[in-house]
Design an enzyme around this catalytic site. Structure first.
Site, PDB file in Angstrom:
ATOM      1  N   LYS A  50      -5.218 -19.048   9.398  1.00  0.00           N
ATOM      2  CA  LYS A  50      -5.657 -17.650   9.518  1.00  0.00           C
ATOM      3  C   LYS A  50      -6.522 -17.189   8.332  1.00  0.00           C
ATOM      4  O   LYS A  50      -7.681 -17.556   8.268  1.00  0.00           O
ATOM      5  CB  LYS A  50      -4.442 -16.767   9.768  1.00  0.00           C
ATOM      6  CG  LYS A  50      -3.810 -17.089  11.137  1.00  0.00           C
ATOM      7  CD  LYS A  50      -2.968 -15.987  11.719  1.00  0.00           C
ATOM      8  CE  LYS A  50      -2.689 -16.260  13.189  1.00  0.00           C
ATOM      9  NZ  LYS A  50      -1.325 -16.600  13.505  1.00  0.00           N
ATOM     10  N   PHE A 110       7.562 -18.474  15.969  1.00  0.00           N
ATOM     11  CA  PHE A 110       6.219 -18.680  16.528  1.00  0.00           C
ATOM     12  C   PHE A 110       5.458 -19.619  15.606  1.00  0.00           C
ATOM     13  O   PHE A 110       5.152 -19.274  14.465  1.00  0.00           O
ATOM     14  CB  PHE A 110       5.435 -17.376  16.695  1.00  0.00           C
ATOM     15  CG  PHE A 110       4.104 -17.629  17.346  1.00  0.00           C
ATOM     16  CD1 PHE A 110       3.994 -17.747  18.727  1.00  0.00           C
ATOM     17  CD2 PHE A 110       2.963 -17.846  16.575  1.00  0.00           C
ATOM     18  CE1 PHE A 110       2.789 -18.057  19.326  1.00  0.00           C
ATOM     19  CE2 PHE A 110       1.746 -18.151  17.177  1.00  0.00           C
ATOM     20  CZ  PHE A 110       1.660 -18.248  18.553  1.00  0.00           C
ATOM     21  N   ASP A 129       6.054 -22.044   7.176  1.00  0.00           N
ATOM     22  CA  ASP A 129       4.878 -21.678   7.957  1.00  0.00           C
ATOM     23  C   ASP A 129       4.424 -20.308   7.458  1.00  0.00           C
ATOM     24  O   ASP A 129       4.969 -19.274   7.845  1.00  0.00           O
ATOM     25  CB  ASP A 129       5.213 -21.636   9.454  1.00  0.00           C
ATOM     26  CG  ASP A 129       4.000 -21.262  10.311  1.00  0.00           C
ATOM     27  OD1 ASP A 129       2.995 -20.781   9.748  1.00  0.00           O
ATOM     28  OD2 ASP A 129       4.069 -21.438  11.543  1.00  0.00           O
TER      29      ASP A 129
END
Ligand SMILES: *Cc1c(COP(=O)(O)O)cnc(C)c1O
Length: 426
Positions: free
Chosen positions: A280, A166, A251
Site C-alpha cells: 500500500k 484480512f 502484516d
C-alpha cells in the site's frame, strides 16, 4: 452540499479542467457507471461517484464536485494523492527505464532494499508488487525456514492466523479467512493454517505444536472494523513466539508506514516482529510495490529459482517507493498522523447518536462502529463531500491521507455531525 469555502485546499492545475474519455466526449457519472457495470466484473460495490482527478486529501469527480478522501485507497495514499515529488520521480524514472526483470540488475533495487531494511531495522528485503503477493512470500519464507532451522517434517508446517483477518485475495490466503464471502466456492484450499480468536493468548499457547513455524497477524485488524488487540496481547504473543522458536509475521500492509501514528502499529506495543509485510503506502499510491522485510536468517532461505516475480523489484516501483519513504520522513507524516489522529478521535467521541456503538482508532486510522448498517451513513457523507467506505457492514472507517489539514478534518467532523443529526429522526 460541499462547503466551497473550505473544500479546495490544494490548487487544481488548470490543464485538467476538462475531463475527457477515450472518445473525447465528456465522461458523465451516469455513463461511466453504466459502462463499468456493463463491461466490468462486479467484484466491488463502490459508492456512486466517478473520480477524475485528485490532489492531496481531495478528489474531484467528473462533474467537478470535490470530496475529502477519508479512505486513502485503504491507506495506500498516506502521502496524499498525486504527491508532486512522487509524480516527478515517476516521470523521471519512467523516461529512463521501467522494467528489467530480475534476469538483469537495475540501478534502483539495491538502494531500495538498503533504505527499506534500514528503516525497518532489518537485514533483507524481498520486493513484490501487491500486498497479497508479499503475504504469500512471507508464508513461503516461514515454511522453508521451519523445515530448515526447526526440522519440521516436510509438508507439515503450520501457520497460526486469526479470525476476521484480512491478508489478501489469493486462493491460499482466502483459504484461512473466516469471512464466508471471501471463500464461498473458491476451494479447495491449501492446508497448514490454524485460525484462532484475535487477542486470545492462551488459545495461541494451546495451538502451538512442534510443527508451528509462524504466527501471521495484523497488529490492528483494519478490514474487520479497526479492531485493536487487547492491551498486552501483542507483547505476550511476541514473547511466546520467541520462547517457542516461532516466527512472528506482522502484516503491516495497511497499518504500517505512519497510518497509526507510529512507523509500524507494532511500535505502540514495543514489539519487533520477525517479518514485516508491507505494501500500500510503500509507493504512495502511484504503483504497486510490496515487500517482506526480515533478518538474513529468515529471507536467506530463498535461493535462485525458489521465488520471483516479473515486476517485483522493478526500477520504476523501486524509485517511487524510495521517494515515498523520503516523503514520509521529510513531511513528518508519522507525527502528523499521531497528532491529527488523536484530535480526530477526540472529536469523534463527542458525536452523539443512538446508533453509535463505539468509536476507536489509533493515529489516523479511526472507526465509528454502528448498531445499524453503515452504508447509508457513508452515502449521506458522500452527498456532503466526505468519502468513506463501510467495512464489515456496520463500521465507518476514517483514514484520510496523512497530509490532511486540520481545517479539512474540522470540516469533515462538521459533516459527520450533520449526518448523525439528520439521522436522529429517521
Ligand atoms: C490490503 C491488504 C492486503 C492485500 O493487499 P493487496 O495489495 O490488495 O493485495 C493484505 N493485508 C492487509 C492487512 C491489507 O490491508
Amino acid at each position: 452540499m460541499i462547503d466551497r469555502e473550505h473544500a479546495p485546499t490544494i490548487p487544481v492545475p488548470s490543464s485538467s479542467v476538462a475531463v475527457r474519455g477515450a472518445s473525447a466526449a465528456p465522461v458523465t457519472t451516469r455513463d461511466a457507471i453504466a459502462r463499468e457495470e456493463a463491461w466490468g466484473a462486479h467484484n466491488y460495490h463502490p459508492l456512486d461517484l466517478v473520480i477524475a482527478e485528485a490532489r492531496g486529501a481531495w478528489v474531484t469527480d467528473v462533474e467537478g464536485r470535490r470530496y475529502l478522501d477519508c479512505l486513502s485507497a485503504y491507506s495506500a495514499v498516506n502521502q496524499g494523492h498525486c504527491h508532486p515529488r512522487l509524480l516527478q520521480t515517476l516521470v523521471d524514472q519512467a523516461s529512463r527505464v521501467t522494467l528489467t526483470s530480475r534476469a538483469f540488475r537495475n540501478d534502483q533495487l539495491g538502494g531500495f532494499c538498503e533504505e527499506l531494511a534500514q528503516l525497518c531495522g532489518m537485514e533483507m528485503v524481498l520486493p513484490m508488487n501487491t500486498g497479497a503477493e508479499a503475504v504469500e512470500t512471507a508464508i513461503k519464507a516461514a515454511r522453508r525456514w521451519g523445515y530448515r532451522t526447526r526440522q519440521i517434517p516436510d509438508g507439515e508446517a503450520q501457520i497460526i492466523a486469526f479470525e476476521h483477518n484480512f491478508h489478501g485475495r489469493t486462493t491460499t490466503i482466502v483459504g484461512f479467512s473466516s469471512e464466508p464471502a471471501y471463500r464461498e466456492q473458491f476451494g479447495p484450499f491449501a492446508p497448514g493454517f490454524v485460525l484462532l480468536p484475535f487477542g486470545d493468548i492462551e488459545a495461541v499457547r494451546r495451538a502451538m505444536t512442534a510443527n508451528t513455524c509462524a504466527v501471521l497477524i495484523e497488529p490492528i485488524q483494519c478490514e474487520a472494523g479497526v479492531l485493536l488487540p487487547p492491551a498486552g496481547f501483542l507483547r505476550a504473543l511476541s514473547a511466546l513466539c520467541a520462547e517457542r522458536g516461532v516466527l512472528l509475521m506482522a502484516d503491516e500492509i495497511q497499518t504500517g508506514l505512519g497510518r497509526t501514528g507510529a512507523l509500524f502499529a507494532c511500535d505502540h506495543d514495543d514489539v519487533v516482529p520477525d517479518l514485516y509485510i508491507l505494501g500500500k503506502a510503500l509507493s504512495g499510491g502511484f504503483y504497486p510495490v510490496s515487500a517482506v522485510v526480515a533478518r538474513r536468517e529468515v529471507l536467506g532461505v530463498f535461493d535462485p529459482g525458489s521465488h520471483g516475480s516479473t515486476f517485483g523489484g522493478n526500477p520504476l516501483g523501486c524509485a517511487v517507493a524510495r521517494e515515498a519513504l523520503r516523503v514520509l520522513r521529510d513531511e513528518r507524516l508519522i507525527e502528523r498522523s499521531a497528532t491529527e489522529g488523536a484530535w480526530l478521535l477526540e472529536q469523534l467521541r463527542t458525536l452523539r447518536h443512538p446508533a453509535i456503538a463505539a468509536v476507536r482508532g489509533r493515529g489516523l486510522m479511526c472507526a465509528i462502529e454502528l448498531t445499524v448498517a453503515a452504508r447509508p451513513f457513508c452515502e449521506a457523507l458522500q452527498k456532503r463531500g466526505v468519502l468513506c467506505k463501510e467495512t464489515h457492514g456496520t463500521v465507518i472507517r476514517l483514514s484520510p491521507p496523512l497530509v490532511v489539514e486540520r481545517r479539512d478534518l474540522e470540516w469533515a467532523v462538521a459533516q459527520l455531525r450533520a449526518v448523525f443529526h439528520d439521522a436522529v429522526g429517521t
